[in-house]
Motif scaffolding. Structure first.
Motif, PDB file in Angstrom:
ATOM      1  N   ILE A 149       1.315  -1.019  -0.203  1.00 22.02           N
ATOM      2  CA  ILE A 149      -0.042   0.076   0.120  1.00 22.02           C
ATOM      3  C   ILE A 149       0.650   0.855   0.152  1.00 22.02           C
ATOM      4  CG2 ILE A 149      -1.822   1.516   1.187  1.00 22.02           C
ATOM      5  CD1 ILE A 149      -2.357  -1.204   0.425  1.00 22.02           C
ATOM      6  N   ALA A 174       2.522  -1.231   4.148  1.00 28.42           N
ATOM      7  CA  ALA A 174       1.362  -0.132   4.137  1.00 28.42           C
ATOM      8  C   ALA A 174       1.779   1.417   4.223  1.00 28.42           C
ATOM      9  CB  ALA A 174       0.444  -0.049   4.544  1.00 28.42           C
ATOM     10  N   PRO A 213      -7.162   1.487   0.216  1.00 29.75           N
ATOM     11  CA  PRO A 213      -5.764   1.653   0.809  1.00 29.75           C
ATOM     12  C   PRO A 213      -5.378   2.342   1.931  1.00 29.75           C
ATOM     13  CG  PRO A 213      -5.033   2.254  -1.818  1.00 29.75           C
ATOM     14  CD  PRO A 213      -7.127   2.360  -1.025  1.00 29.75           C
TER      15      PRO A 213
END
Length: 329
Positions: free
Chosen positions: A60, A88, A218
């Motif tokens: 992400i 992420a 995301p």
């Protein structure tokens, strides 16, 4: 029961990453230049990742939607020596909040073992339902709004009129807002910041009881890592906002009718999470420049132990800039 020796808490290393991004981007607070603020955070975050002893891959990232030159989806981060991890990042969650000097802009990073983090691919948007620990197992994202709010009110021993719902202030939520108001529940409308909104729905004493509505996919995965540690619940369904996005999502093999549960979004308890406030917010103070340096406040979590820390740090720029290539001035 076999006990293992304590090992390194990588969440504390992640806090250094989010602190660097927050310090760099906070210089742009209220200046109306969201790309510059985001760019400063990305640069600082990327440099900080270089020192981490991990073999990381950005799942992400800034992504295709942001046309990012760094921290893009699929990029390798870390020294390359160490555990293989999914990463992420959102260097500035709430770029418009930062540009306009509004509350709740944060820098946030999450990390899980390789293969355990949901990869949204071309799915930019997700419908989300986030509830606190008291309501885990009691809700279904497919239920009517009124039923969901009754369930959460019951779980929290409240009247529906006592609830406050976090909703992004977007045209796509006109029907959702009307449905919430019809129940008598109250609403906080926010222009941006649905990671912060999801966390506020789970963290006690933030004034938010539940989060509903469509935001970034995301951001949903990022929030899910923290929510798993905090013991709350998130459910999501991919919600393409254009025919083009819908076609890409279908081509990628994603099912927009599937309800994504916590274990779909992040399948491991071996979670590391850090967020640092950029602008003052409900649960994190923003960066406070002191003349010779700055103070930051971070939220740091480790999934295996369930440990949640609030870390207040004082930074001296004259010393930091002797050992770092990041320009904090």
């Amino acid at each position: 029961m076999t006990r293992r020796q304590p090992d390194r808490n990588l969440a504390l290393d992640l806090a250094r990453v989010t602190e660097a991004a927050a310090l760099a981007s906070a210089r742009w607070l209220g200046l109306g230049k969201k790309e510059d603020g985001d760019g400063a955070a990305v640069d600082a975050m990327r440099i900080s990742f270089n020192a981490m002893a991990i073999n990381g891959r950005v799942v992400i990232g800034e992504g295709e939607k942001d046309e990012a030159p760094m921290l893009f989806n699929g990029e390798s981060v870390g020294t390359g020596v160490g555990p293989r991890m999914d990463i992420a990042v959102d260097p500035v969650e709430g770029t418009r909040l930062l540009a306009n000097g509004r509350p709740n802009a944060i820098s946030v990073v999450a990390m899980t073992p390789e293969g355990s983090m949901y990869d949204p691919g071309p799915a930019y948007y997700m419908n989300k339902l986030v509830v606190p620990p008291e309501a885990v197992g009691m809700v279904d994202i497919k239920d009517p709004v009124a039923r969901t709010l009754r369930k959460v009110a019951q779980a929290k021993n409240k009247d529906v009129r006592d609830l406050v719902v976090f909703v992004l202030d977007k045209e796509r939520h006109e029907e959702l807002i009307a449905d919430i108001r019809a129940t008598g529940a109250r609403i906080q409308l926010h222009t941006d910041g649905d990671v912060a909104g999801a966390l506020m729905a789970v963290i006690p004493d933030t004034g938010i009881d539940i989060m509903m509505g469509t935001g970034g996919t995301p951001e949903g995965v990022l929030a899910a890592t923290a929510i798993r540690v905090l013991g709350g619940e998130m459910q999501g369904m991919l919600d393409p906002q254009s025919e083009e996005e819908k076609a890409r999502v279908k081509e990628a093999g994603r099912d927009i009718k599937q309800v994504l549960k916590m274990e779909d979004l992040v399948s491991s308890d071996d979670i590391f999470f850090a967020a640092t406030g950029i602008t003052d917010g409900v649960f994190l103070k923003g960066v406070d420049f002191t003349g010779k340096g700055a103070k930051t406040t971070s939220l740091v979590m480790r999934g295996l132990t369930g440990t949640v820390r609030y870390v207040e740090s004082a930074h001296r720029f004259d010393k930091l800039m002797r050992i770092s290539s990041i320009d904090y001035d």
